[in-house]
Design an enzyme around this catalytic site. Sequence first.
Site, PDB file in Angstrom:
ATOM      1  N   HIS A   1      -6.096 -66.161 -24.642  1.00 45.61           N
ATOM      2  CA  HIS A   1      -4.767 -65.632 -24.330  1.00 45.61           C
ATOM      3  C   HIS A   1      -3.819 -66.744 -23.907  1.00 45.61           C
ATOM      4  O   HIS A   1      -4.220 -67.727 -23.273  1.00 45.61           O
ATOM      5  CB  HIS A   1      -4.850 -64.608 -23.190  1.00 45.61           C
ATOM      6  CG  HIS A   1      -5.384 -63.285 -23.606  1.00 45.61           C
ATOM      7  ND1 HIS A   1      -4.808 -62.525 -24.616  1.00 45.61           N
ATOM      8  CD2 HIS A   1      -6.443 -62.561 -23.149  1.00 45.61           C
ATOM      9  CE1 HIS A   1      -5.489 -61.392 -24.758  1.00 45.61           C
ATOM     10  NE2 HIS A   1      -6.490 -61.401 -23.883  1.00 45.61           N
TER      11      HIS A   1
ATOM     12  N   CYS B   1      -1.131 -67.151 -28.061  1.00 44.78           N
ATOM     13  CA  CYS B   1       0.283 -66.756 -28.057  1.00 44.78           C
ATOM     14  C   CYS B   1       1.116 -67.769 -27.273  1.00 44.78           C
ATOM     15  O   CYS B   1       0.620 -68.421 -26.351  1.00 44.78           O
ATOM     16  CB  CYS B   1       0.440 -65.375 -27.433  1.00 44.78           C
ATOM     17  SG  CYS B   1      -0.446 -64.070 -28.302  1.00 44.78           S
TER      18      CYS B   1
END
Length: 395
Positions: free
Chosen positions: A167, A223
């Site tokens: 993440h 991301c």
Amino acid sequence: MEAMEIRCRKCSLPVKTTHTAKKLRCPRCHAEIPLHLNQNGIQENNTHSGRQRENQDQPNRSSGHESSTNRLSVAASLSYPATRKRALICGVTYTNQKYELKGTINDARLMKDLLQKIYGFPEQTIRVLTEQPGTWPPTRKHMEEGMRWLVEGCQHGDSLVFYFSGHGLRQRDYDYDELDGYDETICPLDFATNGMILDNDINAMIVRPLVKGVKLHAIIDSCHSGTVLDLQHVYDDKLHKWKNNSPPNGANKSTKGGQAICLSACQDDQLAVDTTAFMKNQMIGAMTYCFQHAVQKNPGLSYLDLLDSMEETMSKAYESRCISAKFFNRLLHRQINQVLKSAINRDYPNITKINHQADSVFMFNLDESFYFECGLQETQLSSSQVFDVNDRFTL
């Protein structure tokens, strides 16, 4: 007392010892390493000397990870092998957490295999942090120790690789060193309790220590990863030119003469994708797959060729709608409802609105301390210095 170095006969890992050692066991494969003692019980000088290295970042022992952290401490003190290649691979799954990922372990395995088979990285020079048995967990502590290990004692001619799959988030920048006003972050296994690793910290740990003649490649599949190393130059693939990304406040983000190059899964305001579109019945990071597909297809390609090939593979997947459905259903749920609600709300209780739109997601906060906007991912190339993108890509 002079340090000696003996290579494990089973896995070839170089292990430090002394002339008076009685027993020695490999910290990687745990095989017993035979010692040749003379009649006085002292090792004969049939090994080669190893360069002594400081080890100031040993992890503390804890009941949960005593054996693994011991191995981490030993490995961190080893000298470089003659190949001068070294890599840190981090694949964070967040096992049994609400924001668990399925593809990152496959990403880590794929990347290790690629480094060994295509670029000749010896196994003993690759440190892997995953939640699988036999590896160290990718906690913030272990990841930061790994990053320091990666660049420790680097010398002219070294080739270093930092790979992360997991993440990534953004948060408001209060140091005024970001052109867009936001710091990019990567999320270790324990980020909900011990915090994220900011781009400022990544730059300080693996970019600024690089001396002349050392080249670091970072490959970040997460991301908001476009400028996650805070490098001064960003390549605009549409305009075919380098753009200045220097900190507005004049902060020092430079190397000590070496070069850092980063390939990011997406731009700072975009999300990255995990998908089964490329490998049936197996989740994998879209950027990781596109990267390995490009270099396996054409190992002698240039940086520009690499960007074009990755974009082509990604575009075909989007056009076939193999990714888009998973992107807007799986990823939004994963990134917003799970990561943000479980981890960010603790520090940002004033989040008031989530607005889903056709190709973007916006989050609004009353005090504007946290914000992101994301669209379809585009691979981003950045560097600590301008170079010719027609140069051959190699690790």
